[in-house]
Write a protein that holds these residues in place. Structure first.
Motif, PDB file in Angstrom:
ATOM      1  N   THR A  60     -30.870 -52.365   0.308  1.00  0.00           N
ATOM      2  CA  THR A  60     -31.716 -53.549   0.468  1.00  0.00           C
ATOM      3  C   THR A  60     -33.135 -53.158   0.861  1.00  0.00           C
ATOM      4  OG1 THR A  60     -29.787 -54.846   1.134  1.00  0.00           O
ATOM      5  CG2 THR A  60     -31.952 -55.752   1.661  1.00  0.00           C
ATOM      6  N   ASN A  61     -33.248 -52.304   1.853  1.00  0.00           N
ATOM      7  CA  ASN A  61     -34.574 -51.889   2.313  1.00  0.00           C
ATOM      8  C   ASN A  61     -35.312 -51.066   1.267  1.00  0.00           C
ATOM      9  OD1 ASN A  61     -35.065 -52.916   5.063  1.00  0.00           O
ATOM     10  ND2 ASN A  61     -33.100 -51.938   5.427  1.00  0.00           N
ATOM     11  N   LEU A  62     -34.603 -50.250   0.509  1.00  0.00           N
ATOM     12  CA  LEU A  62     -35.232 -49.487  -0.569  1.00  0.00           C
ATOM     13  C   LEU A  62     -35.776 -50.432  -1.640  1.00  0.00           C
ATOM     14  CD1 LEU A  62     -35.999 -46.837  -1.931  1.00  0.00           C
ATOM     15  CD2 LEU A  62     -33.660 -46.750  -2.872  1.00  0.00           C
ATOM     16  N   ALA A  63     -34.998 -51.440  -1.999  1.00  0.00           N
ATOM     17  CA  ALA A  63     -35.461 -52.429  -2.980  1.00  0.00           C
ATOM     18  C   ALA A  63     -36.724 -53.131  -2.479  1.00  0.00           C
ATOM     19  CB  ALA A  63     -34.367 -53.453  -3.275  1.00  0.00           C
ATOM     20  N   ILE A  64     -36.733 -53.509  -1.212  1.00  0.00           N
ATOM     21  CA  ILE A  64     -37.892 -54.188  -0.634  1.00  0.00           C
ATOM     22  C   ILE A  64     -39.105 -53.256  -0.617  1.00  0.00           C
ATOM     23  CG2 ILE A  64     -38.812 -55.231   1.475  1.00  0.00           C
ATOM     24  CD1 ILE A  64     -35.892 -56.219   2.002  1.00  0.00           C
ATOM     25  N   ALA A  65     -38.907 -51.998  -0.234  1.00  0.00           N
ATOM     26  CA  ALA A  65     -40.016 -51.032  -0.213  1.00  0.00           C
ATOM     27  C   ALA A  65     -40.570 -50.823  -1.617  1.00  0.00           C
ATOM     28  CB  ALA A  65     -39.550 -49.707   0.383  1.00  0.00           C
ATOM     29  N   MET A  66     -39.707 -50.759  -2.611  1.00  0.00           N
ATOM     30  CA  MET A  66     -40.167 -50.610  -4.001  1.00  0.00           C
ATOM     31  C   MET A  66     -40.941 -51.842  -4.447  1.00  0.00           C
ATOM     32  SD  MET A  66     -36.929 -48.816  -5.867  1.00  0.00           S
ATOM     33  CE  MET A  66     -36.944 -47.045  -6.124  1.00  0.00           C
ATOM     34  N   GLY A  67     -40.457 -53.018  -4.071  1.00  0.00           N
ATOM     35  CA  GLY A  67     -41.171 -54.250  -4.404  1.00  0.00           C
ATOM     36  C   GLY A  67     -42.536 -54.302  -3.754  1.00  0.00           C
ATOM     37  N   GLN A  68     -42.619 -53.859  -2.505  1.00  0.00           N
ATOM     38  CA  GLN A  68     -43.902 -53.845  -1.806  1.00  0.00           C
ATOM     39  C   GLN A  68     -44.872 -52.851  -2.433  1.00  0.00           C
ATOM     40  OE1 GLN A  68     -42.550 -53.117   2.205  1.00  0.00           O
ATOM     41  NE2 GLN A  68     -42.531 -55.300   2.690  1.00  0.00           N
ATOM     42  N   ALA A  69     -44.342 -51.862  -3.148  1.00  0.00           N
ATOM     43  CA  ALA A  69     -45.196 -50.876  -3.820  1.00  0.00           C
ATOM     44  C   ALA A  69     -45.561 -51.328  -5.239  1.00  0.00           C
ATOM     45  CB  ALA A  69     -44.481 -49.522  -3.871  1.00  0.00           C
ATOM     46  N   GLY A  70     -45.250 -52.571  -5.571  1.00  0.00           N
ATOM     47  CA  GLY A  70     -45.646 -53.112  -6.864  1.00  0.00           C
ATOM     48  C   GLY A  70     -44.638 -52.924  -7.985  1.00  0.00           C
ATOM     49  N   ARG A  71     -43.436 -52.483  -7.661  1.00  0.00           N
ATOM     50  CA  ARG A  71     -42.396 -52.313  -8.691  1.00  0.00           C
ATOM     51  C   ARG A  71     -41.584 -53.590  -8.815  1.00  0.00           C
ATOM     52  NH1 ARG A  71     -45.358 -48.757  -7.960  1.00  0.00           N
ATOM     53  NH2 ARG A  71     -45.020 -46.523  -8.084  1.00  0.00           N
ATOM     54  N   ARG A  72     -41.047 -53.811 -10.001  1.00  0.00           N
ATOM     55  CA  ARG A  72     -40.107 -54.914 -10.237  1.00  0.00           C
ATOM     56  C   ARG A  72     -38.705 -54.328 -10.107  1.00  0.00           C
ATOM     57  NH1 ARG A  72     -40.897 -59.399 -13.161  1.00  0.00           N
ATOM     58  NH2 ARG A  72     -39.165 -58.857 -14.525  1.00  0.00           N
ATOM     59  N   VAL A  73     -37.964 -54.803  -9.097  1.00  0.00           N
ATOM     60  CA  VAL A  73     -36.668 -54.224  -8.761  1.00  0.00           C
ATOM     61  C   VAL A  73     -35.611 -55.315  -8.721  1.00  0.00           C
ATOM     62  CG1 VAL A  73     -35.387 -52.899  -7.032  1.00  0.00           C
ATOM     63  CG2 VAL A  73     -37.836 -52.552  -7.292  1.00  0.00           C
ATOM     64  N   VAL A  74     -34.451 -55.007  -9.284  1.00  0.00           N
ATOM     65  CA  VAL A  74     -33.306 -55.903  -9.127  1.00  0.00           C
ATOM     66  C   VAL A  74     -32.236 -55.139  -8.358  1.00  0.00           C
ATOM     67  CG1 VAL A  74     -32.275 -55.336 -11.390  1.00  0.00           C
ATOM     68  CG2 VAL A  74     -31.676 -57.486 -10.242  1.00  0.00           C
ATOM     69  N   LEU A  75     -31.732 -55.770  -7.300  1.00  0.00           N
ATOM     70  CA  LEU A  75     -30.654 -55.206  -6.502  1.00  0.00           C
ATOM     71  C   LEU A  75     -29.365 -55.880  -6.954  1.00  0.00           C
ATOM     72  CD1 LEU A  75     -29.680 -53.335  -4.252  1.00  0.00           C
ATOM     73  CD2 LEU A  75     -30.200 -55.168  -2.614  1.00  0.00           C
ATOM     74  N   VAL A  76     -28.455 -55.083  -7.503  1.00  0.00           N
ATOM     75  CA  VAL A  76     -27.211 -55.589  -8.080  1.00  0.00           C
ATOM     76  C   VAL A  76     -26.070 -55.325  -7.106  1.00  0.00           C
ATOM     77  CG1 VAL A  76     -25.583 -55.371 -10.014  1.00  0.00           C
ATOM     78  CG2 VAL A  76     -28.056 -55.102 -10.405  1.00  0.00           C
ATOM     79  N   GLU A  77     -25.248 -56.332  -6.895  1.00  0.00           N
ATOM     80  CA  GLU A  77     -24.065 -56.171  -6.054  1.00  0.00           C
ATOM     81  C   GLU A  77     -22.988 -55.457  -6.841  1.00  0.00           C
ATOM     82  OE1 GLU A  77     -22.297 -55.508  -3.291  1.00  0.00           O
ATOM     83  OE2 GLU A  77     -23.318 -57.292  -2.530  1.00  0.00           O
ATOM     84  N   GLY A  78     -22.805 -54.186  -6.551  1.00  0.00           N
ATOM     85  CA  GLY A  78     -21.768 -53.410  -7.214  1.00  0.00           C
ATOM     86  C   GLY A  78     -20.519 -53.267  -6.366  1.00  0.00           C
ATOM     87  N   ASN A  79     -20.578 -53.729  -5.129  1.00  0.00           N
ATOM     88  CA  ASN A  79     -19.427 -53.670  -4.242  1.00  0.00           C
ATOM     89  C   ASN A  79     -18.765 -55.037  -4.252  1.00  0.00           C
ATOM     90  OD1 ASN A  79     -17.529 -53.349  -2.263  1.00  0.00           O
ATOM     91  ND2 ASN A  79     -18.932 -52.508  -0.745  1.00  0.00           N
ATOM     92  N   LEU A  80     -17.842 -55.220  -5.184  1.00  0.00           N
ATOM     93  CA  LEU A  80     -17.215 -56.529  -5.330  1.00  0.00           C
ATOM     94  C   LEU A  80     -16.121 -56.769  -4.289  1.00  0.00           C
ATOM     95  CD1 LEU A  80     -17.050 -56.690  -9.230  1.00  0.00           C
ATOM     96  CD2 LEU A  80     -18.867 -57.430  -7.690  1.00  0.00           C
TER      97      LEU A  80
END
Length: 183
Positions: A60-80
């Motif tokens: 979650t935090n990695l996705a947010i950090a990437m978004g803050q750096a201007g990247r378009r990120v999708v975090l997918v729930e792979g742990n069903l």
């Protein structure tokens, strides 16, 4: 790639919208990954050996950090088995990965905008099949290809490797695996 400190609050720590409150550890991890992946994988499974090592918080935090750096990120729930993406990003879990794979939803219906700039979420959705059937289906491969075409990075918050066969299945579908290790 990086060391993420451990504190009593680590499970609930999410990056703030306010730049003054961004933990540097996640930005260092993002920077290390971008250097390591310069022309490489854009689809990453984030997993650990055992449950409780912090992979969902890190994803979650990695996705947010990437978004803050201007990247378009999708975090997918792979742990069903134990979904956490919807709770971590404060989004609904009415439709998602399971509905997409079964053909009961479209990508635009299932992928949700979050309150974090540059970050989208694809939650688990209602589980009506066994997780390994969903994750190993041909529709899952097509879904990941569609997400790769839409986003700069596709991060899968996966289950632990020793917990179920699901992580092994997901590892065959992505371009890279980020292993979280608790010391």
């Amino acid at each position: 790639l990086a060391t993420v400190g451990h504190s009593p609050q680590w499970r609930s720590l999410l990056l703030n919208h306010d730049a003054a409150h961004r933990p540097d550890m996640y930005h260092r991890l993002r920077a290390s990954l971008e250097v390591a992946l310069a022309d490489g994988p854009r689809t990453l499974l984030i997993t650990s050996a055992q449950p409780g090592e912090g992979k969902s918080v890190l994803a979650t935090n990695l996705a947010i950090a990437m978004g803050q750096a201007g990247r378009r990120v999708v975090l997918v729930e792979g742990n069903l088995h134990q979904p956490a993406v919807h709770a971590n990003l404060s989004v609904q879990n009415r439709t998602g990965l399971s509905a997409l794979v079964r053909g009961k939803s479209t990508l635009s219906e299932a992928v949700q905008v979050t309150s974090y700039p540059g970050v989208w979420a694809l939650t688990s959705g209602p589980l009506r099949s066994t997780p390994v059937q969903i994750l190993s289906s041909p529709a899952m491969v097509e879904l990941l290809e569609s997400l790769e075409a839409e986003f700069d990075f596709v991060l899968l918050d996966g289950p632990s490797v020793l917990g179920a066969a699901d992580a092994s299945v997901l590892a065959t579908l992505v371009e890279g695996v980020l292993l979280v290790v608790s010391l």
